[in-house]
Every structure is written in structure tokens, then in C-alpha cells.
Design a protein around this motif. Structure first.
Motif, short mmCIF file in Angstrom:
data_model
loop_
_atom_site.label_atom_id
_atom_site.label_comp_id
_atom_site.label_asym_id
_atom_site.label_seq_id
_atom_site.Cartn_x
_atom_site.Cartn_y
_atom_site.Cartn_z
N VAL A 466 46.52 47.30 43.08
CA VAL A 466 46.11 46.12 42.33
C VAL A 466 47.31 45.18 42.21
O VAL A 466 48.33 45.54 41.61
N ALA A 467 47.19 43.97 42.76
CA ALA A 467 48.30 43.02 42.75
C ALA A 467 48.32 42.16 41.50
O ALA A 467 49.39 41.80 41.00
N ALA A 468 47.15 41.79 40.98
CA ALA A 468 47.09 40.92 39.80
C ALA A 468 45.71 41.03 39.18
O ALA A 468 44.73 41.38 39.84
N VAL A 469 45.67 40.72 37.87
CA VAL A 469 44.40 40.74 37.13
C VAL A 469 44.28 39.41 36.38
O VAL A 469 45.21 38.98 35.70
N SER A 470 43.13 38.76 36.51
CA SER A 470 42.92 37.45 35.87
C SER A 470 42.55 37.62 34.41
O SER A 470 42.10 38.70 33.99
N SER A 475 30.58 35.46 28.72
CA SER A 475 29.31 34.74 28.67
C SER A 475 28.35 35.63 27.89
O SER A 475 27.87 36.65 28.41
N GLY A 476 28.12 35.26 26.63
CA GLY A 476 27.29 36.10 25.79
C GLY A 476 27.99 37.42 25.52
O GLY A 476 29.14 37.46 25.07
N ASP A 477 27.32 38.51 25.83
CA ASP A 477 27.89 39.83 25.57
C ASP A 477 28.54 40.43 26.82
O ASP A 477 28.86 41.62 26.83
N ARG A 478 28.74 39.64 27.87
CA ARG A 478 29.34 40.14 29.11
C ARG A 478 30.66 39.44 29.39
O ARG A 478 30.85 38.25 29.04
N LEU A 479 31.58 40.15 30.01
CA LEU A 479 32.86 39.57 30.43
C LEU A 479 33.02 39.73 31.93
O LEU A 479 32.43 40.63 32.55
N ARG A 480 33.84 38.85 32.49
CA ARG A 480 34.15 38.90 33.92
C ARG A 480 35.66 38.84 34.10
O ARG A 480 36.32 37.94 33.58
N ILE A 481 36.18 39.82 34.84
CA ILE A 481 37.60 39.86 35.17
C ILE A 481 37.71 39.98 36.69
O ILE A 481 36.97 40.74 37.31
N GLN A 482 38.64 39.24 37.27
CA GLN A 482 38.88 39.34 38.71
C GLN A 482 40.20 40.06 38.96
O GLN A 482 41.20 39.83 38.27
N ALA A 483 40.19 40.95 39.96
CA ALA A 483 41.39 41.71 40.33
C ALA A 483 41.73 41.44 41.79
O ALA A 483 40.86 41.56 42.66
N LEU A 484 42.99 41.05 42.03
CA LEU A 484 43.46 40.85 43.40
C LEU A 484 44.04 42.16 43.92
O LEU A 484 44.81 42.84 43.22
N LEU A 485 43.66 42.53 45.14
CA LEU A 485 44.14 43.77 45.74
C LEU A 485 45.28 43.49 46.70
O LEU A 485 45.40 42.40 47.26
N SER A 486 46.10 44.50 46.90
CA SER A 486 47.26 44.35 47.78
C SER A 486 46.88 44.50 49.25
O SER A 486 47.64 44.06 50.12
N ALA A 494 41.87 49.29 50.76
CA ALA A 494 41.26 48.48 49.70
C ALA A 494 40.04 49.19 49.12
O ALA A 494 39.82 49.15 47.90
N GLU A 495 39.23 49.83 49.96
CA GLU A 495 38.07 50.56 49.46
C GLU A 495 38.50 51.72 48.57
O GLU A 495 37.83 52.02 47.57
N ALA A 496 39.60 52.38 48.93
CA ALA A 496 40.10 53.47 48.08
C ALA A 496 40.53 52.93 46.72
O ALA A 496 40.30 53.57 45.67
N THR A 497 41.13 51.75 46.70
CA THR A 497 41.52 51.14 45.43
C THR A 497 40.31 50.83 44.57
O THR A 497 40.32 51.01 43.35
N VAL A 498 39.23 50.36 45.20
CA VAL A 498 37.98 50.11 44.46
C VAL A 498 37.50 51.40 43.79
O VAL A 498 37.09 51.39 42.62
N GLY A 499 37.58 52.51 44.50
CA GLY A 499 37.18 53.78 43.92
C GLY A 499 38.03 54.15 42.72
O GLY A 499 37.51 54.63 41.69
N HIS A 500 39.35 53.92 42.81
CA HIS A 500 40.24 54.22 41.68
C HIS A 500 39.92 53.33 40.48
O HIS A 500 39.93 53.79 39.33
#
Length: 724
Positions: A466-470, A475-486, A494-500
Motif C-alpha cells: 500500500v503506497a498511500a491512503v486517501s 455519504s449517509g452511513d457509508r464511507l469511501r476510502i481509496q488506496a494506492l498500491l505499489s 497487486a492481487e495479493a495486496t488486495v487479499g491482505h
């Protein structure tokens, strides 16, 4: 002259004997008067189908969810983004501006002007992102794909962005448009050219083979015309089902529909024409010759089409939406091809008469029930009959040796490996990875409970890959976070990082969180494809086994034939893996084994069905051993021609700049050639001869029943040589 005066009834044609009205209906195209009625009806049908079929392209649905697994986490994340954040079907286009000596003020001005201009695609893009080394700028333009024409519009938008981004660039500034939207546009350029090259190549191959086989300069036009009408009619039927029955069609489905209708239709046409030509040597009246050809050909053709159709419908059990949707569309194509080849083609052949085979017009030269066993395929059959056990053992060992190569299959193509060349999306990704985290063009989307923002952010921060997290958006009761991968999007790392990330967020922050984005989608597609392979492949084998049991009325023969199909597929996959490495593409698309298995088992088994139905017919007349040899002798030419047509059709995929299409073409071509030249020619006949009449257990082909006093003489008198 009574029908089939000189030919034995076909005991294997139980599919037609079950209903007298069905039998009469099947023979309508061969009637002296009814052939004209058939022709008129088909001309009217073709006239109605043409404008409807032309509308199928506009009825395609290329919504992102149509290409994702049902119920997968990334699919649910996409739906959450739509419902709570109004994101819709969005693919980002990443524009990378780079200069080896460092970005200048003119470069920044160019990028800012582009940013303002590209606001017309859905709002002002986010601010420019300069690289840490000062040698690149990154501009991200979100592009939507909503609506029936969403994908087409996205491709057009990428083309326009590329044109404008490259225009008026300062000297020395390198501009690349990449990201998921750029890759989608490059893929569209690949698949947009599928139909034309495939059809042109197939037309050429069919024409050459028919001219060589039948030595006629005009005969090849008739099956091609019939298949062309079949393709138009199939498109029309699918279009009507889209409009009135809710059938979902994608661009992939329509491309496969065209290929299957043309390939399967041509195979069936070759078989019918060969048998019709054979019967013309027995009958003065061409109508009787066609009736006989239809009665003897329909069981095999119907069984083959049934196998392919039911095999394709097994895809309805798949979880992948794109795979699941392909089944009914392709099955419709096979059914339409079957009907046209068994109704329209016979009528055309009878109407045009014997002269269609000019300059070598078949004449009636014998009245016996069989055919000569001379010729190259007769000699092959005789050689196999001399030592059947060593032949089938050697064939099986050779196929098993080839199958070992399948152990080296490496599934999973990253976006940079998906093309045989280097389109702009690939070169742009390389430039982007040199100046930014490689995953900058396709960040992950994390949706969770808004009350758990701190826990979710903490769970993702600091994870390897994971390189960075926004910052969190709510929006209402939900949140959205974006993560940049290395690592690059879609790569194994990258798929392994998604699993972690999924494990960490679900275990420590929010069990109901959803992780989406293009890399998460790639991971879910790979996992779902594995599930579909384990489910659909056995279903297809079960369908093939049941159809063979009904057709051959045997338990032993279908099991052996099924084993030969599995061995043939393994050999084709193993040999193809070695070819992939030699071609410089060692990794394969996740869907390759399933798609290759479906095409090879459902279509490749055609040739075994054609030969074994003839073997059963001949066994009833002249005994098992001689019947098997004769079946190989008289079907060898047409089956080889059909196999070469199908192999060449799929091999033409190799001219396209897509690694997945190249590999599918290689796999199917290799498999069809193995089925045609090894399995059907050596393995199956040798097994049949070695096992003997027990092959047909618990059934047993009955003795020949030829009306009239010539029965004994016909069965014992040798037929003239050199007729074929």
C-alpha cells in the motif's frame, strides 16, 4: 422407384424414427415440389432477419457488471459506489506527461489546458499530481460507461482525449494516455476487428478445401451462402430475445456467435455434402439421393448439435456474468446453424442438381449397400486393423506425454501482458510506474460503515504493497476510502495486496466492508473462473456422455469416447503451453482452460460422433471389424476437411494483437488437429477394433436388412474400387 431401394435402413437413426411426422418434415427439402416451398420460405425469412440482425450491435450491454462475477465483493463494491456516491460505471483515463530533464512551465500549462478542456467528459478532473522526481505530471479523467452505448462512448472519449492530449505538446514532452480506460480502448481496437478477419479467412479456407475435395469451382458458394443466412438469422433471433425476453448480450457474445455459426455450420455442411455426393452414386434421382443422405446424416448432425448446444447451456451455471451470458447466445447460433444446414442447404443442393459438382459430376455407378475401402483413408484403416492394440497404446502414450506440459500452465495476464504488441496503455503504464506508485492509475475503492472511518484507515495504513491512503469520503452511513498500491494494476503482487487488505479490514475494522476497483475485480474474476471450471467442465462431460449413450445405444463406447476426449484436451493444453512459451507469452488468461475445454469438447467431439455413427451403421451391415475400417475410410476425407476448416478459423485469431485471443486460437487449433488426425484416425478406431463387438454393449447393431432378393448378394459382393 421405392425410397432407399438399394440401401439398408439406418439402425442408428433412432432420433428420426421416433416420429413419422418428424421424419416427413425432415425430408421436405428433398421433395420434388416441397424443395421450392422451402426455398421461398427461407428467402422470406432471410429478408425479415437481415434488418433485425443488423440491430444486434446496438442492443449490446457492455455494462461493467456484465463482465464481473455475480455476488463477488468487487461487484457489490461497484453497486455501492453507484447507490451511495453516484460514481456509476467509471473507468479512469490516466494521462502522464513526462520529460527526462524535468517538467517545465510550458509543460504544466499544456497539462492545465487539457484539464480544463477535459471537463466536458463529466466535470473538472482532480488537480494535477506532480511526481516526486519533478519529471512527470499525472492527470486523471474519470469516464463513465452508463447506458447501452456506454462502452462505445468511452472508447470514443479515449480516442478524443488521446488526440487532444498529443496535440500542441511542447517539444520533448512525452504524453501517454493509459489507465483502465486506455486499456479498455486498446482492447476494443482488438475485438473490433475479430469478425472480419475470421470470416474472410474461413471463407478462403472453406473455398480452397471444397475445391480441392470436390474439384468444383462453384460448389463452395452454396454452403457459404447458407451459413451467411444462418448468421443473419441467428443475430435476428438473439436481437428479438434481447428486446422481448431480457436476454443480455455483450460484444464478446456477438463475436463468438459469429464464429460458432460459421464454424459449426460449415462442419455440418461438409458432412451433408459428402454423404449426398456418395448417395448420388447409388441413385439416378437426386431427390432420392438427398432423402437417403438426410436419413443417414441427420442422426449424427443432430447429436453433434445437441452436444454443442447443451454444452453451451452448461455455462448458465457459471458465476462469471460474461461467461454465463455467453451460453444461451451461442446455443441459439448452433440451433440456427443446424436448422439451416438440414433444411435450406438440402433444398439448394437438390434445386441446383448434379451439375453443381461440375466438372466431376457424380453418376450412379453401383447399387450395393457399402462403399469401397480403397483410397488413403481405407489404407489407414487397414493398417490400424492389422495391429490395433499397439496403435491405440502408442497414441494414448503420445497424447499423455503431451498432456504433461499442461502442468506448466501459468494463469493470469496482467494488463501489460494482454497484448502481443505495445499499445499506448501499456507504454503509458510503464512511464507511470517509473515516476509514481505503479497502482496510481487504478486505486482500490474501500466502502465501509461511516462510523468506522478511523479503524478502516488504520487497518490499511502500513500494509505491505500500500503506497498511500486517501482521506475518507462519507455519504449517509457509508464511507469511501481509496488506496494506492505499489504494484501495477492486475499484477499478481497487486492481487495479493488486495487479499491482505480484505483480511485486515474485515478482521479488525468492519466485517461488512467492500473492497473494489479494477485490481480487486481481477482477483475476483480469477477466483470465480476457477470455481466455474470445477463446476462447468464436469457438466459438459456429463452432457457429452448422455448424448453419446442415446446416439450409440451403448455404455462401453460412450465411456471410452469420453476418456479419449479428456485425454485429447489435456494433450492440446499441454502442447499449447509449450507453444505459448515459444511465442513469448508464458502466462495465459484465466478463462483459457474453460473456453478451450468447451470449444474442444463440444465441437471436437463432432468428428468422433460422425465416425462412430457411421461405424454403427456399417457394423449392422458387414460386421464389426470391417464396419469400423469402412467407417474410417468413408468419413476420413470429409472429417479431415471439417477439422482443417475449424482449426484454421480459430488459428486466424493469432493475427489479432491480443494474447488471450492468440492463445485461444492456438489451443483450439491444436486440439482440433489432434482430434482429427490422432484421436479419430488412430486412437478411437484402434480401441474399437481391439475391444470388438463388446464396444456396443449392452446394445448390438443388427444385421443388414435390405429389401428384395439382392440382400445376400449385395452383402457379399465386393463394391467397385476407385469410385470415390
Amino acid at each position: 422407384m421405392p425410397l432407399l431401394k438399394s440401401s439398408a435402413p439406418v439402425k442408428g437413426s433412432a432420433l428420426l424414427k421416433s416420429s413419422a411426422p418428424l421424419k416427413k418434415l425432415a425430408l421436405l427439402p428433398a421433395g420434388a415440389r416441397s424443395k421450392w416451398l422451402v426455398l421461398v420460405l427461407w428467402l422470406l425469412l432471410a429478408g425479415v432477419a437481415a434488418p433485425l440482425g443488423a440491430q444486434l450491435i446496438g442492443a449490446q450491454s457492455n455494462d461493467i457488471t456484465q463482465w464481473l462475477p455475480r455476488g463477488a465483493e468487487s461487484t457489490k463494491a461497484l453497486e455501492t459506489g453507484r447507490d451511495h456516491f453516484g460514481i456509476g460505471d467509471v473507468l479512469p483515463a490516466s494521462i502522464v506527461y513526462s520529460r527526462p530533464g524535468g517538467i517545465t512551465a510550458d509543460d504544466t500549462g499544456k497539462a492545465e489546458r487539457d484539464r480544463a478542456a477535459f471537463a466536458r467528459y463529466g466535470g473538472t478532473p482532480p488537480p494535477l499530481s506532480p511526481s516526486g522526481d519533478g519529471r512527470a505530471l499525472l492527470l486523471t479523467v474519470p469516464l463513465t460507461m452508463q447506458g447501452a452505448d456506454g462502452f462505445t462512448r468511452l472508447v470514443d472519449d479515449v480516442k478524443a482525449i488521446r488526440h487532444d492530449a498529443h496535440a500542441d505538446a511542447p517539444a520533448g514532452l512525452d504524453v501517454q494516455v493509459t489507465g483502465p480506460a486506455g486499456a479498455a480502448a486498446d482492447q476494443s481496437a482488438v475485438f473490433g476487428g475479430v469478425d472480419g478477419p475470421l470470416l474472410l479467412t474461413t471463407v478462403a479456407v472453406v473455398a480452397i478445401l471444397l475445391i480441392v475435395t470436390y474439384r468444383s469451382p462453384v460448389l463452395w458458394l452454396v454452403p457459404l451462402l447458407t451459413v451467411g443466412i444462418s448468421s443473419s438469422l441467428a443475430n435476428a433471433v438473439v436481437y428479438l430475445l434481447v428486446k422481448h425476453a431480457g436476454l443480455v448480450v455483450t460484444g464478446q457474445s456477438t463475436s463468438v456467435l459469429t464464429v460458432l455459426v460459421f464454424g459449426a455450420g460449415t462442419d455440418y455442411a461438409l458432412l451433408l455434402i459428402a454423404r449426398y455426393r456418395e448417395e448420388l452414386r447409388r441413385h439416378e434421382d437426386r431427390h432420392e439421393a438427398m432423402r437417403s443422405a438426410l436419413r443417414r446424416t441427420l442422426p449424427a448432425v443432430v447429436a453433434s448439435a445437441t452436444t454443442v448446444t447443451l454444452g453451451l447451456l452448461c455455462l448458465l451455471a457459471a458465476r462469471m456474468n460474461s461467461t454465463r451470458g455467453l451460453g444461451p447466445v451461442a446455443a441459439i447460433g448452433i440451433v440456427v446453424a443446424l436448422v439451416s444446414i438440414t433444411v435450406l442447404l438440402p433444398a439448394l443442393l437438390v434445386i441446383l442438381g448434379r451439375g453443381l459438382f461440375w466438372p466431376f459430376v457424380p453418376r450412379r455407378v453401383w447399387t450395393g449397400p457399402g462403399e469401397p475401402e480403397s483410397g488413403p483413408w481405407g489404407r489407414v484403416g487397414a493398417a490400424v486393423a492389422r495391429r490395433p492394440r499397439p496403435v491405440w497404446l502408442a497414441s494414448a502414450v503420445a497424447l499423455a506425454a503431451c498432456a504433461i506440459g499442461a502442468l506448466g500452465l501459468h494463469s493470469g495476464l496482467s494488463p501489460s501482458e494482454a497484448f502481443t504488441g505495445k499499445p499506448e496503455s501499456v507504454t503509458g503504464q510503464t512511464v507511470l510506474a517509473a515516476h509514481y506508485p505503479a497502482g496510481s492509475s487504478a486505486p482500490l475503492d474501500i466502502y465501509a460503515d461511516a462510523a468506522r472511518a478511523e479503524q478502516v484507515t488504520a487497518a490499511v495504513h502500513g500494509l505491505p504493497g500500500v503506497a498511500a491512503v486517501s482521506p475518507a469520503q462519507t455519504s449517509g452511513d457509508r464511507l469511501r476510502i481509496q488506496a494506492l498500491l505499489s504494484d501495477p494494476p492486475g499484477s499478481k503482487a497487486a492481487e495479493a495486496t488486495v487479499g491482505h487488505i480484505r483480511t485486515a479490514v474485515h478482521d479488525t475494522a468492519d466485517p461488512g466492508a467492500l473492497i473494489g476497483g479494477s485490481t480487486a475485480q481481477s482477483l475476483d474474476v480469477a477466483d470465480t473462473t476457477t470455481h466455474d471450471e470445477r463446476l462447468v467442465m464436469p457438466l459438459v462431460l456429463a452432457v457429452v456422455l448422455l448424448v453419446l449413450m442415446v446416439l450409440l445405444r451403448s455404455l462401453v463406447a460412450p465411456v471410452l469416447l469420453l476418456a479419449s476426449v479428456v485425454l485429447s484436451f489435456g494433450a492440446a493444453l499441454g502442447a499449447s503451453v509449450l507453444l505459448f512459451r515459444a511465442l513469448g507469452h508464458p502466462h495465459s488468461d484465466e478463462s483459457l482452460p474453460l473456453m478451450g475445454f468447451l470449444f474442444l469438447v463440444a465441437l471436437g467431439v463432432d468428428y468422433t460422433i460422425f465416425m462412430m455413427t457411421r461405424a454403427r451403421e456399417e457394423t449392422a451391415r458387414i460386421g464389426h471389424s470391417r464396419g469400423v475400417v469402412r467407417a474410417l475410410a468413408v468419413t476420413g476425407g470429409v472429417i479431415t476437411s471439417a477439422g482443417l476448416v475449424l482449426a484454421a478459423t480459430f488459428a486466424a485469431l493469432g493475427v489479432l494483437p491480443s494474447v488471450g485471443m492468440l492463445q485461444l486460437g492456438v489451443l483450439v487449433a491444436v486440439g482440433v488437429l489432434l482430434d482429427t488426425l490422432v484421436v479419430r484416425t488412430l486412437l478411437v478406431p484402434a480401441l474399437a477394433l481391439d475391444i470388438g463387438p463388446r464396444l456396443w454393449w449392452p446394445g448390438r447393431p443388427g444385421p443388414a436388412r435390405i429389401p428384395g432378393p439382392r440382400n445376400t448378394a449385395a452383402a457379399s459382393t465386393p463394391e467397385p474400387d476407385g469410385v470415390r
